[in-house]
Scaffold this active site. Structure first.
Site, PDB file in Angstrom:
ATOM      1  N   HIS A 121       0.801  -1.223   0.000  1.00  0.00           N
ATOM      2  CA  HIS A 121       0.000   0.000   0.000  1.00  0.00           C
ATOM      3  C   HIS A 121       0.838   1.279   0.000  1.00  0.00           C
ATOM      4  O   HIS A 121       0.477   2.264   0.650  1.00  0.00           O
ATOM      5  CB  HIS A 121      -0.954   0.001   1.187  1.00  0.00           C
ATOM      6  CG  HIS A 121      -2.072  -0.980   1.082  1.00  0.00           C
ATOM      7  ND1 HIS A 121      -2.498  -1.519  -0.111  1.00  0.00           N
ATOM      8  CD2 HIS A 121      -2.872  -1.541   2.054  1.00  0.00           C
ATOM      9  CE1 HIS A 121      -3.506  -2.358   0.115  1.00  0.00           C
ATOM     10  NE2 HIS A 121      -3.741  -2.397   1.403  1.00  0.00           N
ATOM     11  N   HIS A 195      -9.969   2.029  -0.066  1.00  0.00           N
ATOM     12  CA  HIS A 195      -9.844   0.960   0.922  1.00  0.00           C
ATOM     13  C   HIS A 195     -10.914   1.039   2.017  1.00  0.00           C
ATOM     14  O   HIS A 195     -10.632   0.787   3.194  1.00  0.00           O
ATOM     15  CB  HIS A 195      -8.446   0.992   1.547  1.00  0.00           C
ATOM     16  CG  HIS A 195      -7.961  -0.321   2.066  1.00  0.00           C
ATOM     17  ND1 HIS A 195      -8.458  -0.909   3.206  1.00  0.00           N
ATOM     18  CD2 HIS A 195      -7.018  -1.167   1.594  1.00  0.00           C
ATOM     19  CE1 HIS A 195      -7.832  -2.049   3.428  1.00  0.00           C
ATOM     20  NE2 HIS A 195      -6.948  -2.242   2.461  1.00  0.00           N
ATOM     21  N   GLU A 332     -11.693  -3.857  -3.220  1.00  0.00           N
ATOM     22  CA  GLU A 332     -10.763  -2.853  -3.733  1.00  0.00           C
ATOM     23  C   GLU A 332     -10.511  -3.091  -5.221  1.00  0.00           C
ATOM     24  O   GLU A 332      -9.849  -4.052  -5.598  1.00  0.00           O
ATOM     25  CB  GLU A 332      -9.448  -2.931  -2.964  1.00  0.00           C
ATOM     26  CG  GLU A 332      -9.589  -2.823  -1.458  1.00  0.00           C
ATOM     27  CD  GLU A 332      -8.435  -3.492  -0.738  1.00  0.00           C
ATOM     28  OE1 GLU A 332      -7.280  -3.072  -0.939  1.00  0.00           O
ATOM     29  OE2 GLU A 332      -8.683  -4.460   0.019  1.00  0.00           O
TER      30      GLU A 332
END
Length: 368
Positions: A121, A195, A332
């Protein structure tokens, strides 16, 4: 750093019904924006991390409920244990890159390994942890917020000055549109995603195991024990990963399956059945007790389904209730994990002169 407070700062009226509006709470550089449509659906967004802090939608009886996990204070987003990325835009590369390494044109780049041996991420300070510039917008039938950020060359180890704009739009059709736009001056990986953790019963209202999920995906990308894709793209048929027909999330999650053991449940990328780059249906979720429905369409090729495997009751949310194991799920939209190291996956490299341009829409409704 000051706390979020849900007080009215500035209100901008949209032509038409008086209830359609935007509310802005101003606290120095950190602001909280509330988008309201004519049916009183509400979406709140902060420019810290471009985080969606809440989405309030009606149930089948018309009662509004917040269906996203999150907090009331910016400090809680910053200090949350296990860094769950509640509601954030993650990047420069959402999901994992194996060993924190990739090469472009013969040059190897090294990133932080912030998820065991892998990069996750965007690194230590990804886009979920920066303050974005924000600009309220509106048009016929929508209220929105444009958020922009310049990720500088070699920020978190990534090449290229990457200019990003993320635009949230709440429409009068109860759609939350998320549009991503970016340009770069050097070739660079990019994979932005949203997210948010959802619980369509309501935030803090138990597990999501009874939610009925349909994924428009006949194949998926299995992973190794460190959750990096193996490179294979097998069929979901005959496996717990078959959501081509709607089924309860909890129906097969405890099966004796190696992939479920690796992920501690579902934490996998599914290959959406549609032409590459075109808008198409990715997922539909139905919650039977409230009648709430969420439909996701996207231009992205994949969708990561994560069913809250690492939630364990330590995090207390905005209503004061704890977030229990599998108390929320994420869907996602994305390019596949580790794409920079997987030549058979769709490319996630953005070249100078090209534009990263992708859209995902979350549409909310109800049924009996």
């Amino acid at each position: 750093m000051k706390s979020f407070v849900f007080a009215v700062g500035l209100a901008f009226a949209l032509a038409g019904p008086a209830r359609a509006q935007m509310i802005v709470s101003d606290f120095d550089s950190i602001k909280l924006y509330t988008l309201v449509n004519k049916s009183d659906m509400r979406v709140t967004i902060t420019n810290y991390g471009a985080i969606v802090t809440s989405i309030s939608v009606p149930d089948r009886d018309g009662k509004l409920g917040d269906v996203t996990l999150g907090y009331n204070r910016v400090e809680d987003y910053i200090n949350a244990v296990d860094k769950p990325y509640f509601g954030a835009i993650v990047g420069r590369y959402g999901n994992r890159i194996a060993k924190g390494k990739f090469s472009i044109d013969g040059t190897e780049y090294s990133l932080a390994t912030n998820n065991n041996t892998n990069h996750l991420h965007g690194g230590v300070i990804g886009f979920d942890k920066v303050v974005w510039d924000a600009n309220p917008i509106h048009g016929k039938g929508y209220r929105g917020l444009e958020l922009s950020y310049l990720a500088k060359d070699m920020e978190e180890g990534y090449p290229g000055n990457l200019q990003i704009k993320v635009t949230y739009k709440l429409t009068d059709a109860n759609e939350l549109s998320v549009h991503y736009h970016a340009t770069t001056d050097k070739a660079t990986p990019i994979n932005l995603t949203q997210h948010t953790y959802f619980n369509l019963k309501g935030e803090g209202e138990g597990t999501i195991l009874d939610h009925e999920l349909m994924l428009n995906a006949k194949t998926y990308t299995p992973v190794d024990e460190s959750l990096i894709p193996t490179g294979d793209i097998p069929s979901v048929t005959g496996t717990p990963f078959d959501f081509t027909d709607s089924k309860a999330i909890g129906r097969d999650v405890e099966q004796d399956d190696q992939q479920l053991k690796f992920g501690l449940g579902y934490d996998h990328n599914f290959v959406i059945d549609k032409p590459l780059g075109e808008m198409g249906l990715a997922a539909t979720v139905f919650e039977p007790t409230t009648g709430r429905v969420m439909e996701i369409t996207t231009t992205e090729p994949g969708i990561q389904f994560y069913c809250g495997n690492f939630l364990d009751g330590r995090l207390k949310g905005k209503s004061g209730k704890t977030y229990e194991h599998r108390g929320g799920f994420c869907l996602e939209t994305q390019h596949y994990p580790d794409s920079p190291n997987q030549p058979n996956f769709p490319s996630a490299i953005l070249e100078p002169g090209d534009t990263y341009d992708t859209t995902t829409i979350f549409k909310f409704s109800t049924r009996k």
